[in-house]
Design an enzyme around this catalytic site. Structure first.
Site, PDB file in Angstrom:
ATOM      1  CB  SER A 184      66.996  64.895  44.999  1.00 39.44           C
ATOM      2  OG  SER A 184      68.344  64.750  44.636  1.00 39.44           O
ATOM      3  CG  HIS A 212      67.870  61.195  48.113  1.00 42.27           C
ATOM      4  ND1 HIS A 212      67.899  59.860  48.430  1.00 42.27           N
ATOM      5  CD2 HIS A 212      68.613  61.340  46.983  1.00 42.27           C
ATOM      6  CE1 HIS A 212      68.612  59.211  47.513  1.00 42.27           C
ATOM      7  NE2 HIS A 212      69.050  60.075  46.625  1.00 42.27           N
ATOM      8  CG  ASP A 260      71.826  62.011  45.252  1.00 45.53           C
ATOM      9  OD1 ASP A 260      70.968  62.773  44.773  1.00 45.53           O
ATOM     10  OD2 ASP A 260      71.614  60.809  45.490  1.00 45.53           O
ATOM     11  CG  MET A 289      77.280  61.824  43.057  1.00 48.55           C
ATOM     12  SD  MET A 289      76.673  62.798  41.671  1.00 48.55           S
ATOM     13  CE  MET A 289      74.955  62.954  42.144  1.00 48.55           C
ATOM     14  CG  HIS A 335      72.022  57.460  46.450  1.00 40.15           C
ATOM     15  ND1 HIS A 335      71.385  57.877  45.299  1.00 40.15           N
ATOM     16  CD2 HIS A 335      72.583  56.265  46.158  1.00 40.15           C
ATOM     17  CE1 HIS A 335      71.559  56.966  44.354  1.00 40.15           C
ATOM     18  NE2 HIS A 335      72.295  55.980  44.838  1.00 40.15           N
ATOM     19  CG  MET A 372      75.096  57.320  43.605  1.00 46.04           C
ATOM     20  SD  MET A 372      74.243  58.467  42.515  1.00 46.04           S
ATOM     21  CE  MET A 372      73.864  59.747  43.708  1.00 46.04           C
ATOM     22  CG  MET A 388      69.849  54.038  40.938  1.00 46.37           C
ATOM     23  SD  MET A 388      69.543  55.470  41.958  1.00 46.37           S
ATOM     24  CE  MET A 388      69.776  56.795  40.776  1.00 46.37           C
ATOM     25  CG  ASP A 448      67.502  58.370  43.488  1.00 43.13           C
ATOM     26  OD1 ASP A 448      68.583  58.221  44.078  1.00 43.13           O
ATOM     27  OD2 ASP A 448      67.161  59.443  42.931  1.00 43.13           O
TER      28      ASP A 448
HETATM   29  C1  DX5 Z   1      70.068  60.752  40.418  1.00 37.01           C
HETATM   30  C2  DX5 Z   1      69.812  61.569  41.642  1.00 37.01           C
HETATM   31  C3  DX5 Z   1      68.447  62.077  41.944  1.00 37.01           C
HETATM   32  C4  DX5 Z   1      67.457  62.396  40.906  1.00 37.01           C
HETATM   33  C5  DX5 Z   1      67.115  63.856  40.721  1.00 37.01           C
HETATM   34  O1  DX5 Z   1      71.385  60.245  40.545  1.00 37.01           O
HETATM   35  O2  DX5 Z   1      70.090  60.705  42.734  1.00 37.01           O
HETATM   36  O3  DX5 Z   1      68.622  63.142  42.815  1.00 37.01           O
HETATM   37  O4  DX5 Z   1      67.747  61.906  39.660  1.00 37.01           O
HETATM   38  O5  DX5 Z   1      65.774  63.946  40.329  1.00 37.01           O
HETATM   39  P1  DX5 Z   1      65.260  64.113  38.841  1.00 37.01           P
HETATM   40  O6  DX5 Z   1      65.704  62.896  38.087  1.00 37.01           O
HETATM   41  O7  DX5 Z   1      63.767  64.230  38.994  1.00 37.01           O
HETATM   42  O8  DX5 Z   1      65.885  65.396  38.311  1.00 37.01           O
HETATM   43 ZN    ZN Z   2      70.062  59.551  44.888  1.00 34.77          ZN
END
Ligand code: DX5
Ligand code: ZN
Length: 216
Positions: free
Chosen positions: A8, A33, A35, A37, A66, A68, A137, A173
């Protein structure tokens, strides 16, 4: 089953993104990956477009994005143009998710259906016909470092039970710990988004960690 290990990138060290990407690739990562947002669908902001453009433009491995965000259909072209190999969208974030999934496929990109902890398989069922991946999720979306929501396990079991029928792969995720990766990997979960629970901020090399995660 060979797992997909997906760092991530919101958890990466942005003081030297190039070095981070090289180290993660050398460690055997399968997919970056990414993200995205908007501060509305989730109460946070992820990477900026410049970061995403850099990652997608320099990665030697596939990148997934991803989304969001609200109304993700408005940005399918943008992230397809940036080179996303998979686009995850939340059906909770718009009125016509089928149209969005169709648009993703029309762009030659793999479509992922992302489900928040509170979203049932029944709600998403029609979309499973169009999903190449289902991103479950394990935490409320938008933040790293959260605690796993245990009742998500039940949804994962349901999705694994009908995986053959629809032909998607299941990806987790959020709060993917080494133990959870082992347990769920053995049950048939294909992919894992690696954040602070398994990979980042451990004070150990990515090679060492990824080797352990791969053989578990
Ligand atoms: C959650 C994120 C992830 C993830 C990160 O919105 O998409 O990247 O939670 O990893 P953790 O939960 O292991 O810190
Ligand atoms: Zn994600």
């Amino acid at each position: 089953m060979d797992k997909l290990l997906c760092p991530s990138m919101m958890c990466a060290d942005f003081s030297n993104l190039k070095r981070e990407m090289e180290a993660l690739e050398e460690a055997g990562s399968d997919i970056f990956h990414i993200d995205v947002m908007d501060g509305r669908f989730v109460p946070n902001f992820g990477m900026g477009l410049q970061d995403i453009e850099y990652i997608c433009g320099h990665a030697k491995i596939p990148c997934d994005v991803h989304l969001m965000i609200e109304q993700p259909i408005q940005y399918v072209d943008k992230f397809a143009d940036l080179g996303a190999s998979i686009l995850y969208v939340h059906p909770e974030s718009e009125c016509h998710p089928v149209r969005t999934l169709q648009k993703i496929h029309d762009r030659g990109v793999k479509a992922g259906v992302a489900l928040n902890p509170g979203t049932s398989v029944d709600f998403a069922q029609p979309l499973l016909h169009m999903a190449d991946y289902v991103l479950v999720m394990g935490v409320n979306p938008g933040f790293a470092g959260q605690v796993y929501i245990d009742f998500v396990d039940e949804k994962i079991e349901q999705l694994l039970d009908c995986r053959e029928k629809y032909g998607y792969e299941v990806v987790l995720d959020g709060a993917c710990s080494p133990e959870r990766i082992k347990t769920l990997g053995e049950k048939g979960v294909k992919g894992f988004v690696l954040g602070t629970s398994a990979l980042f901020g451990k004070g150990r090399s990515y090679v060492e960690i990824m080797e352990e995660l791969r053989i578990k």
